[in-house]
Every structure is written in C-alpha cells, then in structure tokens.
Design a protein around this motif. Structure first.
Motif, mmCIF file in Angstrom:
data_model
loop_
_atom_site.group_PDB
_atom_site.id
_atom_site.type_symbol
_atom_site.label_atom_id
_atom_site.label_comp_id
_atom_site.label_asym_id
_atom_site.label_seq_id
_atom_site.Cartn_x
_atom_site.Cartn_y
_atom_site.Cartn_z
ATOM 1 N N MET A 100 1.542 -6.562 -2.157
ATOM 2 C CA MET A 100 0.378 -7.512 -1.497
ATOM 3 C C MET A 100 0.347 -8.550 -2.813
ATOM 4 O O MET A 100 0.308 -8.051 -3.667
ATOM 5 N N ALA A 101 0.633 -9.788 -2.300
ATOM 6 C CA ALA A 101 0.359 -10.877 -3.349
ATOM 7 C C ALA A 101 -0.981 -11.034 -3.701
ATOM 8 O O ALA A 101 -1.941 -11.011 -2.608
ATOM 9 N N THR A 102 -1.451 -10.904 -4.894
ATOM 10 C CA THR A 102 -3.002 -10.800 -5.236
ATOM 11 C C THR A 102 -3.384 -11.937 -5.876
ATOM 12 O O THR A 102 -4.633 -12.304 -6.079
ATOM 13 N N GLY A 103 -2.699 -12.803 -6.368
ATOM 14 C CA GLY A 103 -3.038 -14.032 -6.963
ATOM 15 C C GLY A 103 -1.721 -15.165 -7.377
ATOM 16 O O GLY A 103 -0.711 -14.466 -7.369
ATOM 17 N N VAL A 104 -1.924 -16.197 -7.645
ATOM 18 C CA VAL A 104 -1.028 -17.262 -8.127
ATOM 19 C C VAL A 104 -1.676 -17.897 -9.237
ATOM 20 O O VAL A 104 -2.688 -18.277 -9.163
ATOM 21 N N ASP A 105 -1.004 -18.167 -10.264
ATOM 22 C CA ASP A 105 -1.240 -18.965 -11.364
ATOM 23 C C ASP A 105 -0.270 -20.252 -11.282
ATOM 24 O O ASP A 105 0.782 -20.178 -12.032
ATOM 25 N N PRO A 106 -0.896 -21.443 -10.825
ATOM 26 C CA PRO A 106 0.034 -22.760 -10.790
ATOM 27 C C PRO A 106 0.474 -23.209 -11.960
ATOM 28 O O PRO A 106 1.193 -24.097 -12.049
ATOM 29 N N VAL A 107 -0.144 -23.030 -12.975
ATOM 30 C CA VAL A 107 0.184 -23.560 -14.059
ATOM 31 C C VAL A 107 1.223 -22.736 -14.820
ATOM 32 O O VAL A 107 2.454 -23.320 -15.478
ATOM 33 N N ALA A 108 0.832 -21.299 -14.948
ATOM 34 C CA ALA A 108 2.051 -20.564 -15.582
ATOM 35 C C ALA A 108 3.206 -20.297 -14.623
ATOM 36 O O ALA A 108 4.333 -19.695 -14.919
ATOM 37 N N GLY A 115 0.680 -3.691 -7.849
ATOM 38 C CA GLY A 115 1.037 -2.434 -8.070
ATOM 39 C C GLY A 115 2.970 -2.797 -8.530
ATOM 40 O O GLY A 115 3.814 -1.879 -8.613
ATOM 41 N N ARG A 116 3.105 -4.013 -8.652
ATOM 42 C CA ARG A 116 4.451 -4.399 -8.851
ATOM 43 C C ARG A 116 4.147 -5.465 -10.040
ATOM 44 O O ARG A 116 3.506 -6.061 -10.357
ATOM 45 N N PRO A 117 5.596 -5.685 -10.943
ATOM 46 C CA PRO A 117 5.568 -6.670 -11.872
ATOM 47 C C PRO A 117 5.218 -7.947 -11.330
ATOM 48 O O PRO A 117 5.494 -8.420 -10.331
ATOM 49 N N THR A 118 4.632 -8.769 -12.403
ATOM 50 C CA THR A 118 4.294 -10.303 -11.820
ATOM 51 C C THR A 118 5.757 -11.134 -11.632
ATOM 52 O O THR A 118 6.744 -10.749 -12.354
ATOM 53 N N LEU A 119 5.944 -11.850 -10.673
ATOM 54 C CA LEU A 119 6.967 -12.840 -10.540
ATOM 55 C C LEU A 119 6.682 -14.005 -10.880
ATOM 56 O O LEU A 119 5.749 -14.830 -10.749
ATOM 57 N N SER A 120 7.688 -14.630 -11.617
ATOM 58 C CA SER A 120 7.841 -16.025 -12.063
ATOM 59 C C SER A 120 8.448 -16.996 -11.149
ATOM 60 O O SER A 120 9.528 -16.564 -10.461
ATOM 61 N N TYR A 121 8.134 -18.175 -10.951
ATOM 62 C CA TYR A 121 8.719 -18.964 -9.953
ATOM 63 C C TYR A 121 8.990 -20.493 -10.487
ATOM 64 O O TYR A 121 8.345 -20.921 -11.388
ATOM 65 N N ASP A 122 10.078 -21.245 -9.863
ATOM 66 C CA ASP A 122 10.132 -22.766 -10.212
ATOM 67 C C ASP A 122 9.588 -23.501 -9.062
ATOM 68 O O ASP A 122 8.994 -24.336 -9.161
ATOM 69 N N ARG A 123 9.805 -22.821 -7.743
ATOM 70 C CA ARG A 123 8.954 -23.201 -6.603
ATOM 71 C C ARG A 123 8.379 -21.954 -5.928
ATOM 72 O O ARG A 123 8.955 -21.090 -5.535
ATOM 73 N N LEU A 124 7.229 -22.388 -5.457
ATOM 74 C CA LEU A 124 6.609 -21.204 -4.452
ATOM 75 C C LEU A 124 6.430 -21.794 -3.034
ATOM 76 O O LEU A 124 6.030 -22.987 -3.147
ATOM 77 N N VAL A 125 6.692 -21.034 -2.139
ATOM 78 C CA VAL A 125 6.495 -21.268 -0.638
ATOM 79 C C VAL A 125 5.305 -20.307 -0.293
ATOM 80 O O VAL A 125 5.559 -19.188 -0.224
ATOM 81 N N LEU A 126 4.371 -20.713 0.299
ATOM 82 C CA LEU A 126 3.364 -19.959 0.981
ATOM 83 C C LEU A 126 3.466 -20.213 2.531
ATOM 84 O O LEU A 126 3.587 -21.155 3.052
ATOM 85 N N SER A 127 3.498 -18.943 3.130
ATOM 86 C CA SER A 127 3.481 -18.971 4.580
ATOM 87 C C SER A 127 2.603 -17.971 5.050
ATOM 88 O O SER A 127 3.293 -17.044 5.638
ATOM 89 N N PRO A 128 1.406 -17.950 4.697
ATOM 90 C CA PRO A 128 0.653 -16.706 5.006
ATOM 91 C C PRO A 128 -0.161 -16.703 6.267
ATOM 92 O O PRO A 128 -0.823 -15.653 6.675
#
Lengths: 418, 96
Positions: A100-108, A115-128
């Motif tokens: 489950m994705a619990t949050g997005v930090d658009p600056v970082a 329950g899983r390590p945080t993911l870093s991205y260059d681009r994020l696509v939301l299709s929720p």
C-alpha cells in the motif's frame, strides 16, 4: 545484457503496439495502481524504453475488473472471469511491488509504502482509480455498503449484490441510485439496470426495478431507453433528476432511499455514491477541490505537481469518459510523453480514442466511441467522429455488438495485464 | 520517417540496440488501436500489425465511405483525415 534482451523481447511480444524503440531514456519511474491504467502504463514504459527502471506499486494481489461485472451481478458470468493478476506485468520486465502506498513527497520525489522501503522516482504516475465519496451521501458508509451494496468496485460487492438479488422473493422492489457526473463508467448504471431487469424478467417477473438518477441525461440514453421500452416495459422505471430522482440520503436500517419528493422503500438497494480520485491523489497533492486531478492533455502531467502524471478515472480528462479503454489509451500516450521528456524531447500533440460497449440483454449490445484531441488545453471531442450505435440498427447489428463487446474485454485485459 | 523505415527494415525482430532510436514514433492516435486490436480478441477485431500499409489505408477509407460495413470503425476513422490515416497505416505496417 541477455536477461535484459529477453525481457525486452517478451515485453514486446506481449504488447505488440508499443514501439520497441531502444530509447536512451534512463531513470526511475514509479507507477501507483495496478488497474487498466497503471498496468498499461508500466508495460508501455518498459517496452518503449527498456533502460528505464519501472516499478509498479499495487496493494492487492489480484485485480478484479469492473467492465463486465454487471454480467456477474445478473448471473450471466462467473466472477472468476473478472480476475487478473500482475504476473504478466512482471514478466514484461516491470518490478511489481505488492504494498500500500501511504504517501508521496513531491519535493524529495519519494513514495512511502506500508511495511516496505521508500521508493525514489524521477517520474511518478498515479493511476489510483476512484474512491467512493460516502460523505457526499448522508447515511452511506462502508458499513451501509454491506446492506446497500454499491458494487462499483468489483469483487465482494459484486457478489453481495448478486446474492441479494437471488435471495429476493418474486414481486420485490429493486432500487438503484445513480450519481451526478463525473463518476467511473458513465453508461455503467444503465447497463446494470438493463441486466438486472433481464434477471428479474426471466427469474422474478413480478418484481420491479426503480432507477433513481441525479441526472436528466446519460450516456447512450436513447439506445438504452429504446431497449428498455422494447424489452422491459413496466419492469424498469427510470426517475430523472427533474422528476425527483436525486437521492439525498439513505437509511440502511429501514432500507429506504430519500429523494427531494419521496421516500422509496427497497427490498434490494444498489447505491452508487458520488466518487473522487483514489486517496493517494490527494496525499500527493495532485487532486483539486473537485476531488479529481487536473492534468496537461498532452503529457498527463499534473497541473499541480509537474513530475507526477495522473491517468485513468482519477484524471480530469476533458471529454474523455472514465473508462478502462480511456485509461489504457491515456497510459500509452503518457508513457510515450515520459520517455520523450526523459530523452530531452518534447512530445507532440496526441489523439486518443475511447470505445465502450454495453449489454442491454444477452445478444443485444450497443456501443459508444470517441476521438479526442487537446483544444485550448482540454481534451475535446473531434466533431463528426465517434458517437453511439445507430438507433435504427437491425437485430443482427445488436448481436454483432454483443459479440464485439466480449472481444473488446479479451483484448483490453490482454493489453493491460498480458 | 523515411530513415526510420529504412532502419526498421534492417533490424531483426526481437533484437534491440541500446542507444539507437530506430523505431518510428507512433503518429497521433495510433497507440490507441491496440486497446481492441491486440490479436487476442478474435471475433472480427483482427490483428492489424505487420500488414501492407496501402491495404490498411484502403480498409480504413472503405470504413469512412461506407463501402465496407462496420459497427464502430466507421465512427472512429472520422476522427482522422486521409493523411493521418496513411501515417497510422504506415506505422502499423512496421509493428509486430
């Protein structure tokens, strides 16, 4: 290298239309949501630029498709035919993370997971997809949905509504409520009303279906009403907004739905409540006050957070409906735009299609199609293109479109999930 | 576009060459087609990749004119002018 090549080849085979371009684009793209939009965009990104690291985040282990779930409610199809998993997306070269994705930090530019390590991205696509906006309908809640199912997310709710219809004695009253625009699957409530009416006509013919509507007009309206008059006279009653159809509150304890003019008692109540973008959209700061996500119609980049793209039902996509086909079409345009942007190029103006079939009875299908282009920043219908099946079509065309609808389902699910 | 077509013809199916952008960009609208025409659908929604581009163009124009009966393609083709149809057909012709 050989592993990458094999994966690229498999991905290419599974998704033949995405150009197998060996783009130089590198970077990390995270996709949240494993439905028609998310699965499609993840596969299109990998197939279009195998050098990208594409990660798909989805909380559920399986996806239960909404298109054709009305057939399940009416007893015309097993729920198993609706269930897909993301193993095909994984085989196509995408890293699938079940969390489950619990949050997005658009600056970082990070996505936090339960329950899983945080993911870093260059681009994020939301299709929720959509969340049900229970607060907009007094009396409705998750608990109420166990008594008055919405069945607007397929799965247990679909089976609950089917079980309630099966348990209802002949002579019962089924009440549906349809929300105001916008919501997932514009013709969905009317296909559902048609197929419930078919079930009642063939199994419980003394029963009645009342469809309370917060609108005066709806998708494929003339085609549905023509079919209802021919197939279900006296059985299916549509109450428009002008005729007092808007449901203003529900009372599950008493099985009543209240409108401006009336309190309607139901033996089975199917409440399709107002909706909004899936919760992660608001957490990521890409939903506006409407609850939906404004996007650029060329790239599907959020107008609020430019490194986050939003596709599918959650997006405000102008004239494009919230449909599985639209989500898939947007996914491919969005993937191409992201690849071009990461290559340092500017995406060209896209054109997008939508096709959507509805069944009004076994062997009686109707469709609507659209072709869209950005005009002044808004995806707009191209005049003279698209539209509904002809009103005066002969029965063999209705039968053909029922068959095409089934072919459509096989195609779109193969395209999205492999 | 001519260069891209030429290069595409030289590359064996299933291979890809990192760093070399040889595939044609999909022209506007083309990427939507596979929502139905995956080859997995059957029942008339046939696979349309790898076919002769002039044959594809003629088929789509026949949908436009009504010379070829259709349920839905006649409505979709009207969203494209003849040059746009040709561009889509040329792209489909070189897709696998």
């Amino acid at each position: 290298m050989s592993v990458v090549t094999r994966r690229a080849t498999l991905g290419a085979l599974a998704m033949p239309f995405v150009a197998r371009a060996a783009h130089a684009a590198t970077g990390r793209v995270v996709v949240i949501g494993g439905g028609f939009g998310g699965a499609s965009v993840a596969r299109a990104l990998h197939a279009g630029a195998p050098s990208l690291q594409v990660t798909l985040v989805e909380a559920q282990s399986t996806y239960i498709a909404c298109p054709f779930s009305n057939h399940v409610i009416a007893g015309l199809r097993p729920i198993e035919a609706q269930i897909f998993d993301l193993s095909g997306v994984g085989r196509a070269g995408v890293t699938v993370v079940q969390a489950m994705a619990t949050g997005v930090d658009p600056v970082a530019k990070t996505v936090s997971l339960q329950g899983r390590p945080t993911l870093s991205y260059d681009r994020l696509v939301l299709s929720p997809g959509v969340d049900l906006n229970d607060a907009a309908l007094p009396g409705y809640s998750e608990a109420a949905a166990q008594i008055m199912p919405h069945a607007w997310k397929a799965g247990a709710q679909t089976l609950l509504l089917r079980a309630q219809l099966e348990a209802m004695p002949d002579g019962g009253v089924v009440v549906m409520s349809a929300p105001a625009n916008p919501y997932r699957c514009p013709p969905g409530p009317y296909e559902r009303a048609s197929l419930i009416a078919h079930y009642l006509k063939t199994r419980k013919p003394r029963s009645k279906l009342i469809l309370l509507d917060a609108k005066d007009a709806f998708s494929k309206q003339k085609l549905f009403q023509q079919a209802w008059a021919a197939l279900y006279p006296g059985l299916l009653e549509w109450v428009s907004l002008s005729d007092g159809g808007k449901v203003t509150s529900v009372d599950p304890a008493n099985m009543t739905l209240t409108t401006d003019f009336n309190v309607q008692k139901a033996d089975v109540a199917n409440v399709i409540p107002p909706q909004r973008a899936g919760a992660i959209a608001a957490l990521a700061g890409v939903a506006d006050r409407s609850g939906w996500c404004p996007v650029d119609p060329i790239t599907f980049a959020s107008k609020l957070q430019p490194d986050i793209h939003v596709i599918g039902d959650a997006a405000i996509a102008g004239a494009m409906p919230k449909s599985a086909f639209a989500a898939n079409a947007q996914a491919k345009v969005c993937a191409a735009a992201i690849i071009r942007a990461l290559d340092g190029a500017t995406p060209g103006e896209p054109r997008l299609l939508n096709t959507c079939y509805s069944l009004v009875a076994p062997g009686y299908g109707i469709s609507v199609a659209g072709v869209y282009r950005p005009v002044a920043g808004v995806l707009t219908d191209i005049d003279g293109a698209g539209g509904s099946s002809p009103l005066d079509a002969p029965p063999d065309m209705r039968a053909a479109e029922a068959g095409y609808g089934e072919a459509w389902f096989r195609a779109i699910t193969a395209e999205a999930f492999g | 576009m001519r260069l891209a077509l030429f290069l595409t013809g030289l590359v064996l199916p299933g291979l890809f060459l990192p760093g070399l952008c040889w595939a044609m960009e999909a022209p506007p609208g083309a990427s939507s087609c596979s929502g139905c025409h995956t080859g997995a659908s059957g029942a008339g929604m046939v696979s349309i990749t790898g076919r002769d581009s002039s044959e594809l163009t003629a088929t789509m124009e026949a949908f436009r004119s009504g010379a070829r009966p259709a349920t839905l393609m006649n409505r979709l083709v009207r969203g494209f002018d003849p040059d746009e149809v040709k561009a889509i057909a040329a792209w489909l012709a070189v897709q696998k």
